[in-house]
Design a protein around this motif. Structure first.
Motif, PDB file in Angstrom:
ATOM      1  N   VAL A 132      35.944  33.756  41.506  1.00  0.00           N
ATOM      2  CA  VAL A 132      35.093  34.647  40.714  1.00  0.00           C
ATOM      3  C   VAL A 132      33.895  35.109  41.530  1.00  0.00           C
ATOM      4  O   VAL A 132      33.565  36.294  41.575  1.00  0.00           O
ATOM      5  CB  VAL A 132      34.616  33.936  39.418  1.00  0.00           C
ATOM      6  N   LYS A 133      33.242  34.163  42.205  1.00  0.00           N
ATOM      7  CA  LYS A 133      32.006  34.525  42.908  1.00  0.00           C
ATOM      8  C   LYS A 133      32.259  35.282  44.205  1.00  0.00           C
ATOM      9  O   LYS A 133      31.373  35.971  44.686  1.00  0.00           O
ATOM     10  CB  LYS A 133      31.125  33.299  43.152  1.00  0.00           C
ATOM     11  N   THR A 134      33.453  35.174  44.761  1.00  0.00           N
ATOM     12  CA  THR A 134      33.754  35.879  46.005  1.00  0.00           C
ATOM     13  C   THR A 134      34.561  37.149  45.774  1.00  0.00           C
ATOM     14  O   THR A 134      34.911  37.840  46.730  1.00  0.00           O
ATOM     15  CB  THR A 134      34.500  34.966  46.999  1.00  0.00           C
ATOM     16  N   ALA A 135      34.832  37.455  44.511  1.00  0.00           N
ATOM     17  CA  ALA A 135      35.594  38.667  44.187  1.00  0.00           C
ATOM     18  C   ALA A 135      34.810  39.902  44.598  1.00  0.00           C
ATOM     19  O   ALA A 135      33.574  39.938  44.521  1.00  0.00           O
ATOM     20  CB  ALA A 135      35.912  38.713  42.695  1.00  0.00           C
ATOM     21  N   SER A 136      35.530  40.898  45.012  1.00  0.00           N
ATOM     22  CA  SER A 136      34.905  42.166  45.373  1.00  0.00           C
ATOM     23  C   SER A 136      34.151  42.715  44.166  1.00  0.00           C
ATOM     24  O   SER A 136      34.678  42.766  43.054  1.00  0.00           O
ATOM     25  CB  SER A 136      35.988  43.153  45.809  1.00  0.00           C
ATOM     26  N   GLY A 137      32.907  43.072  44.361  1.00  0.00           N
ATOM     27  CA  GLY A 137      32.116  43.656  43.287  1.00  0.00           C
ATOM     28  C   GLY A 137      31.427  42.644  42.389  1.00  0.00           C
ATOM     29  O   GLY A 137      30.817  43.030  41.394  1.00  0.00           O
ATOM     30  N   ALA A 138      31.516  41.343  42.715  1.00  0.00           N
ATOM     31  CA  ALA A 138      30.846  40.335  41.883  1.00  0.00           C
ATOM     32  C   ALA A 138      29.336  40.563  41.948  1.00  0.00           C
ATOM     33  O   ALA A 138      28.764  40.665  43.030  1.00  0.00           O
ATOM     34  CB  ALA A 138      31.200  38.932  42.361  1.00  0.00           C
ATOM     35  N   ASP A 139      28.704  40.674  40.781  1.00  0.00           N
ATOM     36  CA  ASP A 139      27.254  40.887  40.770  1.00  0.00           C
ATOM     37  C   ASP A 139      26.522  39.561  40.961  1.00  0.00           C
ATOM     38  O   ASP A 139      27.113  38.490  40.888  1.00  0.00           O
ATOM     39  CB  ASP A 139      26.816  41.601  39.497  1.00  0.00           C
ATOM     40  N   LEU A 140      25.242  39.643  41.226  1.00  0.00           N
ATOM     41  CA  LEU A 140      24.462  38.455  41.539  1.00  0.00           C
ATOM     42  C   LEU A 140      24.429  37.468  40.375  1.00  0.00           C
ATOM     43  O   LEU A 140      24.467  36.254  40.588  1.00  0.00           O
ATOM     44  CB  LEU A 140      23.044  38.840  41.971  1.00  0.00           C
ATOM     45  N   ALA A 141      24.362  37.953  39.140  1.00  0.00           N
ATOM     46  CA  ALA A 141      24.341  37.051  37.982  1.00  0.00           C
ATOM     47  C   ALA A 141      25.620  36.227  37.937  1.00  0.00           C
ATOM     48  O   ALA A 141      25.590  35.024  37.657  1.00  0.00           O
ATOM     49  CB  ALA A 141      24.167  37.840  36.692  1.00  0.00           C
ATOM     50  N   THR A 142      26.746  36.850  38.224  1.00  0.00           N
ATOM     51  CA  THR A 142      28.026  36.137  38.239  1.00  0.00           C
ATOM     52  C   THR A 142      28.035  35.100  39.357  1.00  0.00           C
ATOM     53  O   THR A 142      28.457  33.959  39.158  1.00  0.00           O
ATOM     54  CB  THR A 142      29.186  37.140  38.419  1.00  0.00           C
ATOM     55  N   VAL A 143      27.571  35.487  40.539  1.00  0.00           N
ATOM     56  CA  VAL A 143      27.540  34.570  41.679  1.00  0.00           C
ATOM     57  C   VAL A 143      26.632  33.378  41.384  1.00  0.00           C
ATOM     58  O   VAL A 143      27.004  32.222  41.618  1.00  0.00           O
ATOM     59  CB  VAL A 143      27.089  35.306  42.968  1.00  0.00           C
ATOM     60  N   LEU A 144      25.437  33.639  40.846  1.00  0.00           N
ATOM     61  CA  LEU A 144      24.504  32.557  40.556  1.00  0.00           C
ATOM     62  C   LEU A 144      25.037  31.633  39.463  1.00  0.00           C
ATOM     63  O   LEU A 144      24.881  30.409  39.551  1.00  0.00           O
ATOM     64  CB  LEU A 144      23.141  33.118  40.164  1.00  0.00           C
ATOM     65  N   SER A 145      25.681  32.187  38.439  1.00  0.00           N
ATOM     66  CA  SER A 145      26.267  31.363  37.384  1.00  0.00           C
ATOM     67  C   SER A 145      27.376  30.490  37.946  1.00  0.00           C
ATOM     68  O   SER A 145      27.484  29.305  37.614  1.00  0.00           O
ATOM     69  CB  SER A 145      26.829  32.240  36.261  1.00  0.00           C
TER      70      SER A 145
END
Length: 177
Positions: A132-145
């Motif tokens: 999920v966090k390394t998916a293309s287009g992942a936004d910062l909120a997704t990465v931080l979560s």
């Protein structure tokens, strides 16, 4: 997580319908449990009752009639107060995994097998979150979560390793009690 404060935070951006608040919550907190519509509307009613939000009108935009809500001055003050509070570490840690290890010992089960299976489930979830966090287009909120969840899962894995190494001693203590 405080649903009332999250909704007040979302209302800080301007008046919104309950439907939009639910959608924005689910977008902004992608790793959190999605809010149920009933929870959103019940919370909004309580915010209005408590003077923290108010109805700002209704419209239908060609669909069903929707009520528009906005934060009040008291709501803004409450949000500022809550956001500035330090979240204390929990005084007691309830750990379902530990409880299941002890119950496995009490019931003459196989706590080592349980820990191994739980470890496999944690590893699978960690792989999902990493994707999920390394998916293309992942936004910062997704990465931080995802990072937050991954760190907690990693702590659980370290605890499981330590516990597995101490199962003989734990079994003796549980059996002696």
């Amino acid at each position: 997580m405080s649903t009332r404060h999250i909704l007040l935070g979302l209302l800080a951006a301007g008046p919104s319908h309950g439907y939009d608040l639910k959608r924005r919550h689910d977008e902004r907190f992608p790793q959190a449990r999605p809010l149920a519509y009933g929870q959103v509307y019940t919370t909004l009613q309580r915010l209005v009752r408590d003077g923290l939000a108010e109805v700002d009108g209704t419209n239908s935009d060609g669909g069903p009639e929707r009520t528009l809500y906005r934060s009040t001055d008291d709501g803004s003050l409450e949000l500022t107060r809550w956001a500035g509070e330090i979240t204390p570490p929990a005084p007691f840690v309830t750990n379902e995994i530990f409880a299941k290890v002890v119950v496995a010992i009490l019931a003459s089960g196989d706590p080592a097998a349980y820990l191994s299976a739980q470890r496999a489930a944690h590893m699978a979830r960690m792989r999902e979150l990493t994707a999920v966090k390394t998916a293309s287009g992942a936004d910062l909120a997704t990465v931080l979560s995802a990072d937050y969840a991954l760190n907690h899962l990693d702590a659980d894995l370290r605890w499981m390793t330590t516990t597995a190494a101490r199962l003989t001693t734990l079994t003796a203590e549980v059996d002696a009690a």
